[in-house]
Design a protein around this motif. Structure first.
Motif, PDB file in Angstrom:
ATOM      1  N   LYS A   8     -11.932   3.982  10.070  1.00  0.00           N
ATOM      2  CA  LYS A   8     -11.337   2.822   9.417  1.00  0.00           C
ATOM      3  C   LYS A   8     -11.092   3.126   7.943  1.00  0.00           C
ATOM      4  O   LYS A   8     -10.030   2.806   7.396  1.00  0.00           O
ATOM      5  CB  LYS A   8     -12.253   1.608   9.568  1.00  0.00           C
ATOM      6  N   ALA A   9     -12.056   3.747   7.302  1.00  0.00           N
ATOM      7  CA  ALA A   9     -11.912   4.100   5.888  1.00  0.00           C
ATOM      8  C   ALA A   9     -10.772   5.102   5.699  1.00  0.00           C
ATOM      9  O   ALA A   9     -10.010   5.004   4.735  1.00  0.00           O
ATOM     10  CB  ALA A   9     -13.218   4.661   5.348  1.00  0.00           C
ATOM     11  N   ARG A  10     -10.643   6.039   6.614  1.00  0.00           N
ATOM     12  CA  ARG A  10      -9.540   7.004   6.517  1.00  0.00           C
ATOM     13  C   ARG A  10      -8.194   6.295   6.655  1.00  0.00           C
ATOM     14  O   ARG A  10      -7.220   6.639   5.972  1.00  0.00           O
ATOM     15  CB  ARG A  10      -9.683   8.081   7.584  1.00  0.00           C
ATOM     16  N   GLY A  11      -8.144   5.313   7.547  1.00  0.00           N
ATOM     17  CA  GLY A  11      -6.914   4.539   7.720  1.00  0.00           C
ATOM     18  C   GLY A  11      -6.561   3.755   6.469  1.00  0.00           C
ATOM     19  O   GLY A  11      -5.385   3.692   6.067  1.00  0.00           O
ATOM     20  N   THR A  51      -3.252   4.199   4.072  1.00  0.00           N
ATOM     21  CA  THR A  51      -2.403   3.067   3.715  1.00  0.00           C
ATOM     22  C   THR A  51      -2.195   3.012   2.204  1.00  0.00           C
ATOM     23  O   THR A  51      -1.074   2.798   1.729  1.00  0.00           O
ATOM     24  CB  THR A  51      -3.034   1.747   4.205  1.00  0.00           C
ATOM     25  N   LEU A  52      -3.274   3.202   1.459  1.00  0.00           N
ATOM     26  CA  LEU A  52      -3.166   3.201   0.004  1.00  0.00           C
ATOM     27  C   LEU A  52      -2.297   4.346  -0.503  1.00  0.00           C
ATOM     28  O   LEU A  52      -1.480   4.172  -1.416  1.00  0.00           O
ATOM     29  CB  LEU A  52      -4.559   3.274  -0.632  1.00  0.00           C
ATOM     30  N   GLU A  53      -2.459   5.516   0.088  1.00  0.00           N
ATOM     31  CA  GLU A  53      -1.652   6.663  -0.320  1.00  0.00           C
ATOM     32  C   GLU A  53      -0.180   6.441   0.001  1.00  0.00           C
ATOM     33  O   GLU A  53       0.698   6.783  -0.799  1.00  0.00           O
ATOM     34  CB  GLU A  53      -2.172   7.933   0.347  1.00  0.00           C
ATOM     35  N   ASP A  54       0.112   5.855   1.167  1.00  0.00           N
ATOM     36  CA  ASP A  54       1.503   5.562   1.536  1.00  0.00           C
ATOM     37  C   ASP A  54       2.117   4.556   0.573  1.00  0.00           C
ATOM     38  O   ASP A  54       3.275   4.698   0.155  1.00  0.00           O
ATOM     39  CB  ASP A  54       1.583   5.029   2.973  1.00  0.00           C
ATOM     40  N   ALA A  55       1.363   3.514   0.222  1.00  0.00           N
ATOM     41  CA  ALA A  55       1.864   2.503  -0.714  1.00  0.00           C
ATOM     42  C   ALA A  55       2.137   3.125  -2.085  1.00  0.00           C
ATOM     43  O   ALA A  55       3.153   2.802  -2.725  1.00  0.00           O
ATOM     44  CB  ALA A  55       0.867   1.356  -0.829  1.00  0.00           C
ATOM     45  N   ARG A  60       5.759   3.342  -4.017  1.00  0.00           N
ATOM     46  CA  ARG A  60       5.896   2.810  -5.370  1.00  0.00           C
ATOM     47  C   ARG A  60       6.512   3.857  -6.290  1.00  0.00           C
ATOM     48  O   ARG A  60       7.430   3.563  -7.069  1.00  0.00           O
ATOM     49  CB  ARG A  60       4.536   2.353  -5.911  1.00  0.00           C
ATOM     50  N   ARG A  61       6.034   5.074  -6.179  1.00  0.00           N
ATOM     51  CA  ARG A  61       6.572   6.158  -7.012  1.00  0.00           C
ATOM     52  C   ARG A  61       8.044   6.426  -6.693  1.00  0.00           C
ATOM     53  O   ARG A  61       8.857   6.676  -7.577  1.00  0.00           O
ATOM     54  CB  ARG A  61       5.757   7.432  -6.842  1.00  0.00           C
ATOM     55  N   ALA A  62       8.368   6.402  -5.405  1.00  0.00           N
ATOM     56  CA  ALA A  62       9.765   6.626  -4.994  1.00  0.00           C
ATOM     57  C   ALA A  62      10.647   5.532  -5.568  1.00  0.00           C
ATOM     58  O   ALA A  62      11.782   5.807  -6.039  1.00  0.00           O
ATOM     59  CB  ALA A  62       9.863   6.683  -3.481  1.00  0.00           C
ATOM     60  N   GLN A  63      10.188   4.284  -5.557  1.00  0.00           N
ATOM     61  CA  GLN A  63      10.968   3.171  -6.115  1.00  0.00           C
ATOM     62  C   GLN A  63      11.147   3.344  -7.613  1.00  0.00           C
ATOM     63  O   GLN A  63      12.216   3.084  -8.159  1.00  0.00           O
ATOM     64  CB  GLN A  63      10.287   1.835  -5.817  1.00  0.00           C
TER      65      GLN A  63
END
Length: 71
Positions: free
Chosen positions: A46-49, A53-57, A61-64
């Motif tokens: 669960k923690a890895r998930g 999720t945080l890394e994807d977000a 954000r950086r791409a935007q």
């Protein structure tokens, strides 16, 4: 003399019996090793998930930000 040896033997046996560990009460069912492993691994997964999720977000954000800078 024979009675003294018998008495000493009885005392020795009684002393040894008193020093024995108490019997462990039998359990209905020992825990399954696989269930224990799942209980340990589930919070880690669960923690890895959440971390993913945080890394994807952050990546979105950086791409935007990069797209906004180019415009």
């Amino acid at each position: 003399m024979h009675q003294l040896k018998t008495f000493a033997l009885i005392i020795t046996v009684a002393s040894l019996a008193a020093c024995q560990r108490p019997a462990v009460p039998p359990q209905d069912k020992p825990p399954e090793p696989q269930a224990l492993a799942r209980n340990v691994q589930a919070p880690l997964e669960k923690a890895r998930g959440v971390q993913q999720t945080l890394e994807d977000a952050e990546q979105k954000r950086r791409a935007q930000e990069e797209r906004a800078e180019k415009e």
